[in-house]
Design an enzyme around this catalytic site. Structure first.
Site, PDB file in Angstrom:
ATOM      1  CG  ASP A 133      -0.328   0.156   2.541  1.00 53.49           C
ATOM      2  OD1 ASP A 133       0.561  -0.642   2.873  1.00 53.49           O
ATOM      3  OD2 ASP A 133      -0.742   1.016   3.355  1.00 53.49           O
TER       4      ASP A 133
ATOM      5  CD  GLU B  98       4.078   1.256   7.042  1.00 51.26           C
ATOM      6  OE1 GLU B  98       4.939   1.484   7.780  1.00 51.26           O
ATOM      7  OE2 GLU B  98       3.898   1.903   5.981  1.00 51.26           O
TER       8      GLU B  98
END
EC number: 3.5.1.18
Length: 385
Positions: free
Chosen positions: A75, A140
């Site tokens: 991500d 994250e």
């Protein structure tokens, strides 16, 4: 040259618009690459009320000890106004030796490098003993609730026992090979709210203005250093990061005021001792005159320091072999998913130079990407020798 090209892998990953919490095709791409090489791949989705569902990936090959893990996240943060980018944030363009795109440094570049290194190692040397796993999250850059922390628990319940891990975060400040992160300071966030009494600004004697009272509490918390650091960690620091009175009117004294803060703390502190420090100083400043509340965010992280000579020494040797520099062992900077992995095995962080992470025109040197792949490959050769 690498048999498996980290440049192509990174370009393919960047072209997947995996802005948190969207999977964007990045995990599906890795699934295909790793499954073709013989990895067993799982993609569990984790949920929690009030947070978006997040897809994750766990790929493993081999069996038994030692069980080594590469960890990271696909991500990325939003690109902002794409018109400000010289090269599209999801283009993967290469210009003058630099590969552009959101996640090039943080941290699809690290994933591309350790994926290529692992595939080359398996193809050329073979895994004669032990296990290699890739633990990849899509959470994250977000709240970090449905990502690595749950993926680790999921893997442990499946019977996996890890011996060491490298997180491929962009941890080098200036040049590739500058530093290995062997620990991190902890993080604690909270809000201080002062209750006043709303009233008309022309009649302050009929109101209690919470803003000056809040400023008095803030001055007390910033009047002294938490500590001065030690041989292992930088000094702890408390930073106020937001003030709010929720008042748009010009003639109203607000009813309450609040301030948000974050503390990055070293191993001289823990959550309990920090809370005690905060409450004692706030109460000292408030006396019997200020009505305040302190609320600490339940999530956070403790400081940690990794002591594994095998993990640190082997990676240091691999860095020196590829760059000619012996990396410094550092605990500076913010937090990463290593804060979760530390509870399962020794963990360090090593990846690309982080100077353009989260910026417009985020980019990585193609040469650095190839060198990082060589470092990861050298590590695997030594670790599984």
């Amino acid at each position: 040259m690498h048999r498996h090209d980290p440049i192509r892998i990174l370009q393919d990953l960047i072209r997947c618009p995996s802005v948190t919490p969207a999977e964007g095709g990045a995990l599906a791409y890795l699934d295909g690459v790793l499954a073709e090489a013989g990895f067993t791949v799982d993609r569990p989705v984790f949920s929690e009320v009030g947070t978006p569902d997040v897809e994750n990936l766990f790929a493993t090959i081999g069996s038994g000890a030692p069980h080594f893990v590469f960890a990271g996240h696909t991500d990325v943060v939003p690109p902002g106004d794409e018109a400000h980018w010289l090269h599209g944030p999801f283009s993967g363009d290469i210009v003058d030796g630099m590969l552009y795109g959101r996640g090039a440094v943080d941290m699809k570049g690290g994933i591309a490098a350790f994926t290529a290194a692992a595939l080359d190692f398996l193809a050329e040397s073979g895994l004669k003993r032990g296990t290699i796993s890739l633990l990849i999250t899509g959470d994250e850059e977000g709240p970090s609730i449905n990502g690595t922390v749950k993926l680790l628990d999921w893997a442990a319940k499946k019977g996996h026992r890890f011996d060491a891990a490298i997180v491929g975060e962009p941890t080098n400040p200036e040049r590739l090979g500058d530093a290995i992160k062997i620990g991190r300071r902890g993080s604690l966030s909270g809000t201080i709210t002062v209750q006043g009494r709303q009233g008309h600004v022309a009649y302050p004697h009929l109101a209690v203005n919470p803003i000056p009272q809040l400023m008095k509490l803030i001055r007390r918390l910033t009047a002294e250093a938490l500590d001065h650091g030690n041989e292992r960690f930088d000094a702890s620091n408390l930073e106020f990061i937001g003030l709010d009175v929720d008042n748009k009117a010009w003639n109203v004294i607000p009813a309450e005021a609040s301030a948000r803060f974050n503390i990055r703390f070293n191993d001289e502190w823990n959550r309990d001792t920090l809370e005690a420090w905060l409450r004692s100083r706030l109460q000292e400043a408030a006396g019997n005159e200020i009505d305040f509340e302190l609320e600490l965010v339940p999530t956070g992280s403790a400081s940690f320091l990794t002591h594994s000579d095998k993990l640190i020494g082997t990676l240091s040797d691999a860095v020196e072999a590829s760059t000619g520099r012996r990396p410094a062992l550092s605990t500076s900077g913010g937090t990463s998913d290593a804060r979760f992995i530390k509870d399962y095995c020794p963990v360090v962080e090593f990846g690309l130079v982080g100077q353009t992470m989260h910026q417009i025109d985020e980019r990585v040197s193609v040469a650095d990407l190839q060198t990082l792949t060589a470092i990861y490959r050298g590590f695997l050769d030594q670790y599984f020798a």
